[in-house]
Design a protein around this motif. Structure first.
Motif, mmCIF file in Angstrom:
data_model
loop_
_atom_site.group_PDB
_atom_site.id
_atom_site.type_symbol
_atom_site.label_atom_id
_atom_site.label_comp_id
_atom_site.label_asym_id
_atom_site.label_seq_id
_atom_site.Cartn_x
_atom_site.Cartn_y
_atom_site.Cartn_z
ATOM 1 N N LEU A 1 0.855 -1.179 0.000
ATOM 2 C CA LEU A 1 0.000 0.000 0.000
ATOM 3 C C LEU A 1 0.891 1.229 0.000
ATOM 4 O O LEU A 1 1.809 1.339 0.821
ATOM 5 C CB LEU A 1 -0.890 -0.003 1.250
ATOM 6 C CG LEU A 1 -1.769 1.236 1.492
ATOM 7 C CD1 LEU A 1 -2.851 1.337 0.422
ATOM 8 C CD2 LEU A 1 -2.391 1.170 2.886
ATOM 9 N N ALA B 1 3.828 3.403 -6.899
ATOM 10 C CA ALA B 1 2.768 2.397 -6.973
ATOM 11 C C ALA B 1 2.875 1.560 -8.240
ATOM 12 O O ALA B 1 2.530 0.371 -8.226
ATOM 13 C CB ALA B 1 1.406 3.085 -6.897
ATOM 14 N N LEU C 1 -5.746 -3.993 3.906
ATOM 15 C CA LEU C 1 -4.625 -4.626 3.207
ATOM 16 C C LEU C 1 -4.368 -6.023 3.749
ATOM 17 O O LEU C 1 -4.076 -6.956 2.988
ATOM 18 C CB LEU C 1 -3.370 -3.760 3.362
ATOM 19 C CG LEU C 1 -2.058 -4.315 2.781
ATOM 20 C CD1 LEU C 1 -2.120 -4.348 1.258
ATOM 21 C CD2 LEU C 1 -0.867 -3.486 3.252
ATOM 22 N N ARG D 1 -1.482 -0.997 -4.131
ATOM 23 C CA ARG D 1 -2.632 -0.110 -4.230
ATOM 24 C C ARG D 1 -2.245 1.219 -3.586
ATOM 25 O O ARG D 1 -1.238 1.290 -2.890
ATOM 26 C CB ARG D 1 -3.853 -0.715 -3.548
ATOM 27 C CG ARG D 1 -3.679 -0.898 -2.050
ATOM 28 C CD ARG D 1 -4.808 -1.697 -1.412
ATOM 29 N NE ARG D 1 -4.679 -3.127 -1.653
ATOM 30 C CZ ARG D 1 -5.432 -4.048 -1.039
ATOM 31 N NH1 ARG D 1 -6.372 -3.668 -0.186
ATOM 32 N NH2 ARG D 1 -5.259 -5.315 -1.283
ATOM 33 N N SER D 2 -3.042 2.247 -3.810
ATOM 34 C CA SER D 2 -2.695 3.576 -3.304
ATOM 35 C C SER D 2 -3.801 4.141 -2.426
ATOM 36 O O SER D 2 -4.978 3.812 -2.588
ATOM 37 C CB SER D 2 -2.434 4.543 -4.466
ATOM 38 O OG SER D 2 -1.306 4.155 -5.211
ATOM 39 N N ASP E 1 2.570 -5.524 -6.758
ATOM 40 C CA ASP E 1 1.228 -5.718 -6.204
ATOM 41 C C ASP E 1 0.939 -4.593 -5.217
ATOM 42 O O ASP E 1 1.022 -4.768 -4.012
ATOM 43 C CB ASP E 1 1.142 -7.089 -5.515
ATOM 44 C CG ASP E 1 -0.244 -7.382 -4.944
ATOM 45 O OD1 ASP E 1 -1.194 -6.634 -5.276
ATOM 46 O OD2 ASP E 1 -0.377 -8.338 -4.162
#
Length: 280
Positions: A220, A239, A272, A246-247, A244
């Motif tokens: 993340l 990112a 997460l 996400r933001s 793998d």
């Protein structure tokens, strides 16, 4: 000491300040302990294990600072996860070595710390320079890592000099909550200015991209919407480089998003880790 009530994103008040400066005294369920790690007496601020079987979360501080400013996030996560906040060598209440460690040496020390605590694969949360250290651990010691959070990761290749990074930091101070200033002053005093300068030199010479592409764990990338140190272009690149990832962009928060927006960040960390909990 009671846990402070959560504040709105971008806020940091006197209750949070008092809790941040409490160590080594116990406060709000946080305690301090020291262990010998790689020859250094290393301080860790930690919460109790809530007993839910959730993976541990390790918070790794940034340049010039220590566990202190990460206390709000530790408290926000404490109900669901055991949380550990070590002070890196030379910072906070950890022993000060004669030299300033570069990213690789900090990563090796953190890996040794994980081994000393015999933790299962953990969620490593690194902020700013701490994100560089966490990325290096994830790339070089993948078996120790369950998930990675890169919060305000440095340093943007477009400003990879001491002068540029310091300039961006000065702009960020204008939009940060003023009550954080005593923490910074205490932490710089503990670390000594020469170590801060030397560590900044190591940071701008570190090519974090080489580690980001090797991060195999779910990740993340977190930034504040008002973060001037990590602009949109660099956040997007980070990112994209992590396989793998996400933001999360937190409205109203600046660079110290883990300090001033602990609630939204803690919720994102739980999301997460939720798939890994389901598959236990």
């Amino acid at each position: 000491m009671r846990r402070p009530r959560p504040t709105a994103a971008g806020r940091f008040g006197l209750a949070e300040l008092r809790l941040a400066l409490a160590a080594p005294r116990p406060a709000a369920g946080l305690t301090s302990e020291w262990r010998l790690v790689a020859g250094l007496r290393t301080h860790t601020r930690r919460t109790a294990d809530p007993g839910a079987g959730a993976p541990p979360v390790v918070l790794v501080h940034g340049l010039a600072v220590s566990h202190r400013y990460l206390t709000p996030l530790a408290v926000a996560l404490a109900d669901t996860h055991p949380v550990y906040v070590p002070d890196l060598p030379g910072f906070g209440l950890t022993e000060r070595p004669d030299t300033a460690y570069d990213v690789g040496r900090h990563a090796a020390h953190l890996a040794a710390w994980l081994s000393a605590y015999r933790l299962p694969p953990a969620c490593l949360v690194g902020h700013s320079f701490g994100a560089e250290v966490v990325a290096a651990v994830a790339a070089r010691y993948p078996d120790a890592v369950r998930a990675v959070v890169l919060a305000g990761p440095t340093s943007d290749p477009a400003a990879r000099t001491r002068r540029a990074q310091f300039g961006r930091w000065l702009v960020d101070t204008v939009v940060e909550a003023p009550a954080q200033a005593p923490i910074l002053l205490r932490d710089v005093w503990d670390a000594r200015p020469w170590r801060v300068y030397a560590t900044l030199t190591h940071s701008v010479r570190n090519t974090i991209e080489a580690d980001l592409v090797r991060v195999a764990a779910p990740a993340l990338v977190v930034t504040g919407a008002r973060d001037t140190i990590v602009p949109t272009g660099w956040r997007t690149q980070v990112a994209r480089l992590v396989p793998d990832a996400r933001s999360l962009v937190v409205p109203r928060a600046a660079h110290n998003v883990l300090t001033t927006a602990p609630g939204p960040v803690a919720d994102a960390i739980r999301r997460l880790l939720a798939p890994t909990l389901t598959n236990r």
